[in-house]
Structure formats: C-alpha cells, structure tokens
Design a protein around this motif. Structure first.
Motif, PDB file in Angstrom:
ATOM      1  N   ASP A   1     -22.613  24.464  29.689  1.00 47.91           N
ATOM      2  CA  ASP A   1     -23.180  25.691  29.136  1.00 47.91           C
ATOM      3  C   ASP A   1     -24.211  25.287  28.087  1.00 47.91           C
ATOM      4  O   ASP A   1     -23.866  24.693  27.058  1.00 47.91           O
ATOM      5  CB  ASP A   1     -22.092  26.555  28.503  1.00 47.91           C
ATOM      6  CG  ASP A   1     -22.565  27.988  28.242  1.00 47.91           C
ATOM      7  OD1 ASP A   1     -23.787  28.203  28.237  1.00 47.91           O
ATOM      8  OD2 ASP A   1     -21.715  28.863  28.049  1.00 47.91           O
ATOM      9  N   LEU A   2     -25.478  25.604  28.343  1.00 46.96           N
ATOM     10  CA  LEU A   2     -26.569  25.254  27.442  1.00 46.96           C
ATOM     11  C   LEU A   2     -27.313  26.519  27.056  1.00 46.96           C
ATOM     12  O   LEU A   2     -27.702  27.312  27.925  1.00 46.96           O
ATOM     13  CB  LEU A   2     -27.532  24.271  28.120  1.00 46.96           C
ATOM     14  CG  LEU A   2     -28.818  23.926  27.359  1.00 46.96           C
ATOM     15  CD1 LEU A   2     -28.487  23.222  26.047  1.00 46.96           C
ATOM     16  CD2 LEU A   2     -29.733  23.064  28.225  1.00 46.96           C
ATOM     17  N   SER A   3     -27.521  26.711  25.758  1.00 46.65           N
ATOM     18  CA  SER A   3     -28.182  27.922  25.285  1.00 46.65           C
ATOM     19  C   SER A   3     -29.142  27.575  24.154  1.00 46.65           C
ATOM     20  O   SER A   3     -28.787  26.836  23.224  1.00 46.65           O
ATOM     21  CB  SER A   3     -27.151  28.944  24.800  1.00 46.65           C
ATOM     22  OG  SER A   3     -27.788  30.098  24.294  1.00 46.65           O
TER      23      SER A   3
ATOM     24  N   PRO B   1     -12.901  18.449  14.389  1.00 47.82           N
ATOM     25  CA  PRO B   1     -14.284  18.929  14.474  1.00 47.82           C
ATOM     26  C   PRO B   1     -15.021  18.700  13.159  1.00 47.82           C
ATOM     27  O   PRO B   1     -14.416  18.611  12.094  1.00 47.82           O
ATOM     28  CB  PRO B   1     -14.127  20.417  14.781  1.00 47.82           C
ATOM     29  CG  PRO B   1     -12.786  20.766  14.247  1.00 47.82           C
ATOM     30  CD  PRO B   1     -11.921  19.540  14.426  1.00 47.82           C
ATOM     31  N   VAL B   2     -16.340  18.609  13.248  1.00 50.25           N
ATOM     32  CA  VAL B   2     -17.190  18.392  12.082  1.00 50.25           C
ATOM     33  C   VAL B   2     -18.135  19.572  11.941  1.00 50.25           C
ATOM     34  O   VAL B   2     -18.760  20.003  12.919  1.00 50.25           O
ATOM     35  CB  VAL B   2     -18.007  17.085  12.218  1.00 50.25           C
ATOM     36  CG1 VAL B   2     -19.001  16.957  11.071  1.00 50.25           C
ATOM     37  CG2 VAL B   2     -17.070  15.882  12.247  1.00 50.25           C
TER      38      VAL B   2
ATOM     39  N   MET C   1     -22.254  22.825  25.581  1.00 47.98           N
ATOM     40  CA  MET C   1     -20.843  22.630  25.865  1.00 47.98           C
ATOM     41  C   MET C   1     -20.702  21.994  27.245  1.00 47.98           C
ATOM     42  O   MET C   1     -21.319  22.442  28.213  1.00 47.98           O
ATOM     43  CB  MET C   1     -20.099  23.962  25.817  1.00 47.98           C
ATOM     44  CG  MET C   1     -18.571  23.834  25.956  1.00 47.98           C
ATOM     45  SD  MET C   1     -17.999  23.734  27.674  1.00 47.98           S
ATOM     46  CE  MET C   1     -18.393  25.375  28.255  1.00 47.98           C
ATOM     47  N   PHE C   2     -19.923  20.927  27.305  1.00 41.72           N
ATOM     48  CA  PHE C   2     -19.648  20.285  28.589  1.00 41.72           C
ATOM     49  C   PHE C   2     -18.180  19.891  28.646  1.00 41.72           C
ATOM     50  O   PHE C   2     -17.646  19.290  27.713  1.00 41.72           O
ATOM     51  CB  PHE C   2     -20.514  19.047  28.798  1.00 41.72           C
ATOM     52  CG  PHE C   2     -20.214  18.322  30.086  1.00 41.72           C
ATOM     53  CD1 PHE C   2     -20.672  18.831  31.289  1.00 41.72           C
ATOM     54  CD2 PHE C   2     -19.453  17.166  30.099  1.00 41.72           C
ATOM     55  CE1 PHE C   2     -20.388  18.183  32.491  1.00 41.72           C
ATOM     56  CE2 PHE C   2     -19.163  16.510  31.291  1.00 41.72           C
ATOM     57  CZ  PHE C   2     -19.635  17.028  32.488  1.00 41.72           C
TER      58      PHE C   2
ATOM     59  N   ASN D   1     -15.029  16.284  26.812  1.00 44.47           N
ATOM     60  CA  ASN D   1     -15.085  17.624  26.251  1.00 44.47           C
ATOM     61  C   ASN D   1     -16.007  17.567  25.034  1.00 44.47           C
ATOM     62  O   ASN D   1     -15.658  16.964  24.011  1.00 44.47           O
ATOM     63  CB  ASN D   1     -13.685  18.099  25.844  1.00 44.47           C
ATOM     64  CG  ASN D   1     -13.667  19.566  25.436  1.00 44.47           C
ATOM     65  OD1 ASN D   1     -14.651  20.084  24.921  1.00 44.47           O
ATOM     66  ND2 ASN D   1     -12.540  20.207  25.641  1.00 44.47           N
ATOM     67  N   VAL D   2     -17.176  18.157  25.144  1.00 41.71           N
ATOM     68  CA  VAL D   2     -18.163  18.146  24.062  1.00 41.71           C
ATOM     69  C   VAL D   2     -18.576  19.582  23.772  1.00 41.71           C
ATOM     70  O   VAL D   2     -18.905  20.336  24.689  1.00 41.71           O
ATOM     71  CB  VAL D   2     -19.417  17.319  24.430  1.00 41.71           C
ATOM     72  CG1 VAL D   2     -20.425  17.342  23.296  1.00 41.71           C
ATOM     73  CG2 VAL D   2     -19.032  15.888  24.771  1.00 41.71           C
ATOM     74  N   ASP D   3     -18.546  19.946  22.498  1.00 42.24           N
ATOM     75  CA  ASP D   3     -18.951  21.291  22.081  1.00 42.24           C
ATOM     76  C   ASP D   3     -19.815  21.151  20.831  1.00 42.24           C
ATOM     77  O   ASP D   3     -19.337  20.749  19.765  1.00 42.24           O
ATOM     78  CB  ASP D   3     -17.722  22.151  21.786  1.00 42.24           C
ATOM     79  CG  ASP D   3     -18.073  23.633  21.650  1.00 42.24           C
ATOM     80  OD1 ASP D   3     -19.273  23.954  21.610  1.00 42.24           O
ATOM     81  OD2 ASP D   3     -17.143  24.447  21.593  1.00 42.24           O
ATOM     82  N   PHE D   4     -21.110  21.492  20.954  1.00 41.90           N
ATOM     83  CA  PHE D   4     -22.063  21.333  19.851  1.00 41.90           C
ATOM     84  C   PHE D   4     -22.836  22.629  19.672  1.00 41.90           C
ATOM     85  O   PHE D   4     -23.219  23.284  20.655  1.00 41.90           O
ATOM     86  CB  PHE D   4     -23.037  20.188  20.138  1.00 41.90           C
ATOM     87  CG  PHE D   4     -24.190  20.132  19.175  1.00 41.90           C
ATOM     88  CD1 PHE D   4     -24.050  19.538  17.940  1.00 41.90           C
ATOM     89  CD2 PHE D   4     -25.426  20.676  19.523  1.00 41.90           C
ATOM     90  CE1 PHE D   4     -25.110  19.494  17.045  1.00 41.90           C
ATOM     91  CE2 PHE D   4     -26.493  20.634  18.637  1.00 41.90           C
ATOM     92  CZ  PHE D   4     -26.333  20.040  17.388  1.00 41.90           C
TER      93      PHE D   4
END
Length: 536
Positions: A250-252, A347-348, A298-299, A305-308
């Motif tokens: 998911d890229l936004s 998380p950071v 998000m991937f 599992n990456v969420d930025f």
C-alpha cells in the motif's frame, strides 16, 4: 539505464513540455506544423489525422511517442481542436480522455503492453501574443487514472490493484521567447490544488487458495478500480482463480496547495535523447511551495512487515541546473515520521518543527575559484517516549527538543567539468577548496547548546588540505547535561569527570552560569590550538 541517459531523457522531456504548446501560431495549420517540428527536434514522434474545419483544425488520434531504450511510451488523445479567434489568439480544446500505452518489455514474463487510461475533465487553453513572444494559458479541473490494463503475459503474474491517482485544479501560464533561432527562453507559473497517488496491490495467489470476493469498484467519475488482466484478444481474459498471495503493498502520496515558478534557456536543434553532457547555454531553474504533504508505505508478506508514514504542514522545493552550477533545496515545517518493522523491537516516531537541506555548487572547470554553499537544518526535533525509555527510563536527561543547524559557504577551484568526469581516468582530485566559512553552527540537546562561526583558507596544491584560520565556539549547559547523562547511567562517572576536565582545559568560562567559550585556531604548518593550548 546510465545516469547520463536518464539526464538526457529528463532534459528532452522538459524541452518538449516547454516548447510544444508555446510554438502555437496565429493560424491553426501553422500551430500543428510547429508542434510536429518541435517534437521531432526533441526526440519525439508526434502524429495525427489533421482535418480542416470552418474555424481552424481538428486533430484526430493525436499520438506522441518516445523511446526509452527498447521501451516505447505512446500517449494518444482522441481529438484536439485548434480554433482561430477574432482577436488573433488560438483556442485549444481536447477530448476528455487519453491513453498511454507502454510496450517493448524484454522480460519474458512481462506483459506485451500496459495501457493506462486517463480521464481529463474541464481542460481549456489559449495561445496569445506573437510567434516570437507567445503566452500559453491552460488548465483543467481534474486528470485521473481510471483504468490500467495489462495485455498479454501470464495472468497469474498480474497483481490485483486498487488505486486513486489524480491531479486536481491545475492552472498555468507560460511565456516563450522564440526570437533567437538558436535558443528557446521561457518563464512559467502554475498552481495545483491537489495531487493524489494511492496504490494498493496484492500478490497473485499460488492457485491453492479459493478465489477472493471481488473488490468493490467505484463508479465514474471517481478514479480507481481493480485491475483486470486482458489477453491480446478483444474479449478480456477471466481473472485468475488462485486467489491472493501473501504479499500486500500500500503506497500513498498526497500533496496540496502547490504554487510554482520556473525560468530557463535551452538550446534548439539538439538531439536531447542522445546528449551526453550539458549543452552550452542550458539553464533551468524553478521554485515551488505547497501547503501540506504526506506519504505512507506499507508492505506485508510471509517474512516482512514494514509500515512507514511521514507528513508535514507545508514546504518548498527549489532547483537550478546549468553547465556552470547546480542548485537543490528542500524545506518543510511540522514534520512527523513513523516507522515500524518486524526487525525492530518497537515502533519509532519522530517530529520536527522544521527541516531544510540546500546545496549550491559549481560544475564547470574555471580559471578562478567558484562559490558554493550548503545548509542543513533540523529544528525542534523530538522522538517518541518509547525510544527514550530504552536508554533513559528514569527521564534523567531533559526531553527538550533538539536542533542541528550547519550553514557553510566558500569557494572551490575545479580543474575539470564534473558532469564529464570519467572516474576511471582520474589521477588527481577534480578540484581544491580555497576557503570555507562556517556561517552558523548550532547544536542543542538535553538543555545544552553549542554555537559557532569562523573562516579558514586553504593554500593551492596541497595533497592533504590544511586550513588556516579560526573558529569561535560558545557552549552553554554542558555541565548540566554531563550530570544528567551520568545520573541516567548513560555516562560512567569516570568519563563524566574526563569531560569536565576537557572543558576546563580547552575552554574558558563565559559571561553566564555554566557557559564556556573557545577559539580554535588552525595555524600554518598544521598546528591547532584552543585558546592558545595546542591540540596537535
């Protein structure tokens, strides 16, 4: 693709954008002929079926094709009408849709073509002025991707996609000066109410899972729909029945309230698709501002599992490019960043009141030193308490926002053109520093603050640059910070004592409590002193 080929493509694209509409003539036939000529000059192929009408020209199936190595990108607009006006201007109208077709992929698993269908709502344009000094005003209400079609290839390799890609509320004005047959000059300004790039993709299934429930598709004119793989035949191929795989992306990216200006001079009659260096006379610069921006990525799959995410409350972008120099500048306010991955224990989250980065440096060989400058500024930086808790759970260190500012300028002597350097043939540095000025140094953390400024010079012909000059430094709150670090267990007592001893040796007390000053001198021959005390 090589860096120079990428540069050539970028320059040729900018050249066509700058030249094509602006070559509009008072006569529709002349306008069409000039568009074709300019497209050819900048490495594009522009074709259409031209039909005269009572007031101008109707262009059908207007197709603009370019090649990127073996890949062909063709954009087609069903119809453009050029209407001669009584006041000597030309009105430009276009169909409410267009399509980009991408072909020529060399991967055996790749599709034969990707067709991107775009809706164009409320477009309008006028060309005014004279053939030598022409102004183009244009705008549209909305441009959005409404369908992405994969033709050919293996349907089981095509990801399921949901998307919303659009530009809203564009208006712009460009003035072109064609009086010099060898050079094209232009100035422009524009506004864009908003940009949305939102793509969600799911990995194709392996075939073992049941077919998923079809995802909802918004009705027109809202953009975004599930991508339907299509076979080369006129009828679409049925969607794969294997279901979704584990991968989910998911890229936004969102941008609002953009305003921009640009100016430039570009040589004409150059093959922009094969240019290997900056042509003589090339100069392009621009600045843009926006009211807010955000991005998220998000991937997730079986292993990762990456969420930025990141956002700000406004910012600016600046650039300048010529054969002599390059300029690049970014700035933002109200910055927030969040990151979480399966490889991190927690998380950071971080934020900043403002951030800025700018570089202005020469590119061309010169017989005299050329100026350069660089700035890095992060002000009001804070991190989430969860990160602090890992290193200072007792909150011994003050949580005051941190700041880092570094502002440098100087001159450098370049012996070669940086854009034409062959790294394998270099036997000596491409240039030498002549002088360096520390305009501003500011570092604050945990209640302490370091500031500084100064100037140094560098003699020519040194294998190892040796500065000559002085830097003045001021430090406040150092002892309090040392004590806080020691109380929090981050600085052992012995090292805390050594830090206090260093302050007493190389700094002198300042005017206020817990303040120090120091003058660092760089002497001829390489000696360095702090308030007269040798450092080396």
């Amino acid at each position: 693709m090589s860096k120079m080929k990428s540069l050539s493509l970028s320059l040729s694209t900018a050249a066509l954008v700058a030249a094509s509409p602006a070559m509009a003539e008072i006569n529709a036939d002349q306008l069409w002929a000039i568009w074709q000529q300019q497209a050819s000059e900048f490495g594009y192929n522009l074709t259409a079926q031209a039909t005269p009408n009572d007031s101008g020209l109707t262009l059908s199936n207007v197709t603009n094709t370019t090649m990127i190595e073996e890949v062909s990108i063709a954009g087609t607009i069903p119809q453009i009408t050029l209407t001669n006006q009584a006041d000597g201007s030309v009105m430009i109208a276009a169909s409410d849709s267009m399509i980009y077709s991408i072909t020529g992929f060399d991967d055996s698993d790749a599709p034969d073509a990707i067709n991107i269908h775009i809706s164009l709502q409320g477009f309008g344009g006028f060309a005014t002025g004279s053939p030598d000094l022409l102004t183009l005003n244009s705008g549209f209400e909305r441009a959005s991707v409404v369908d992405v079609e994969f033709v050919g290839g293996d349907p089981s390799e095509i990801p399921e996609m949901i998307y919303d890609i659009s530009l809203d509320g564009y208006g712009g004005s460009v003035t072109y000066d064609f009086s010099n047959p060898a050079m094209l000059s232009f100035t422009s300004s524009g506004t864009l109410a908003g940009m949305t790039f939102d793509v969600e993709a799911f990995e194709p299934g392996s075939g073992a899972e049941p077919a998923p429930t079809p995802m909802p598709q918004p009705t027109q004119p809202a953009p975004g729909k599930v991508v339907t793989p299509a076979a080369p035949q006129p009828t679409p191929m049925p969607a794969p029945t294997g279901g979704r795989g584990d991968g989910h992306l998911d890229l936004s990216i969102m941008l609002a309230g953009m305003e921009s200006t640009a100016t430039g001079t570009m040589p004409r009659g150059i093959d922009w698709m094969t240019v290997e260096s900056f042509p003589e006379g090339l100069s392009i610069s621009g600045d843009a501002s926006y009211t807010s921006a955000s991005a998220s990525f998000m991937f997730v799959d079986t292993y990762e599992n990456v969420d930025f995410s990141a956002s700000n409350t406004g910012g600016s972008i600046g650039f300048g490019l010529s054969e002599e120099s390059i300029r690049y500048a970014l700035a933002a306010t109200g910055v927030n960043i969040n990151l979480a991955t399966n490889e991190m224990p927690f998380p950071v989250a971080a934020s900043a009141d403002s951030t800025a980065l700018s570089i202005d440096m020469p590119l061309a060989q010169s017989a005299t030193p050329s100026p350069f400058s660089a700035t890095l500024a992060y002000q009001g930086v804070t991190v989430d308490e969860s990160l602090w808790a890992m290193v200072d759970p007792g909150q011994a260190v003050p949580r005051t926002p941190a700041t880092v500012i570094l502002d440098l300028s100087g001159t450098v002597q370049l012996f070669v053109d940086l854009m034409s350097i062959d790294p394998d043939s270099l036997s000596a540095p491409p240039g030498e520093l002549r002088d360096l000025t520390l305009n501003n140094l500011q570092v604050s953390f945990g209640g302490a603050e370091l500031t500084g400024s100064g100037d140094v010079d560098f003699a020519p012909g040194q294998m190892v640059p040796m500065p000559v000059g002085a830097v003045d430094l001021s430090l406040t709150g150092a002892n309090s910070l040392i004590q806080s670090l020691s109380d929090g267990g981050l600085l052992p007592p012995q090292q805390a004592g050594m830090a206090r001893g260093m302050l007493g040796m190389f700094a002198i007390p300042g005017a206020g409590p817990d303040s120090y000053t120091s003058t660092i001198e760089f002497l001829p021959g390489g000696a360095i002193t702090a308030n007269g005390v040798p450092l080396q």
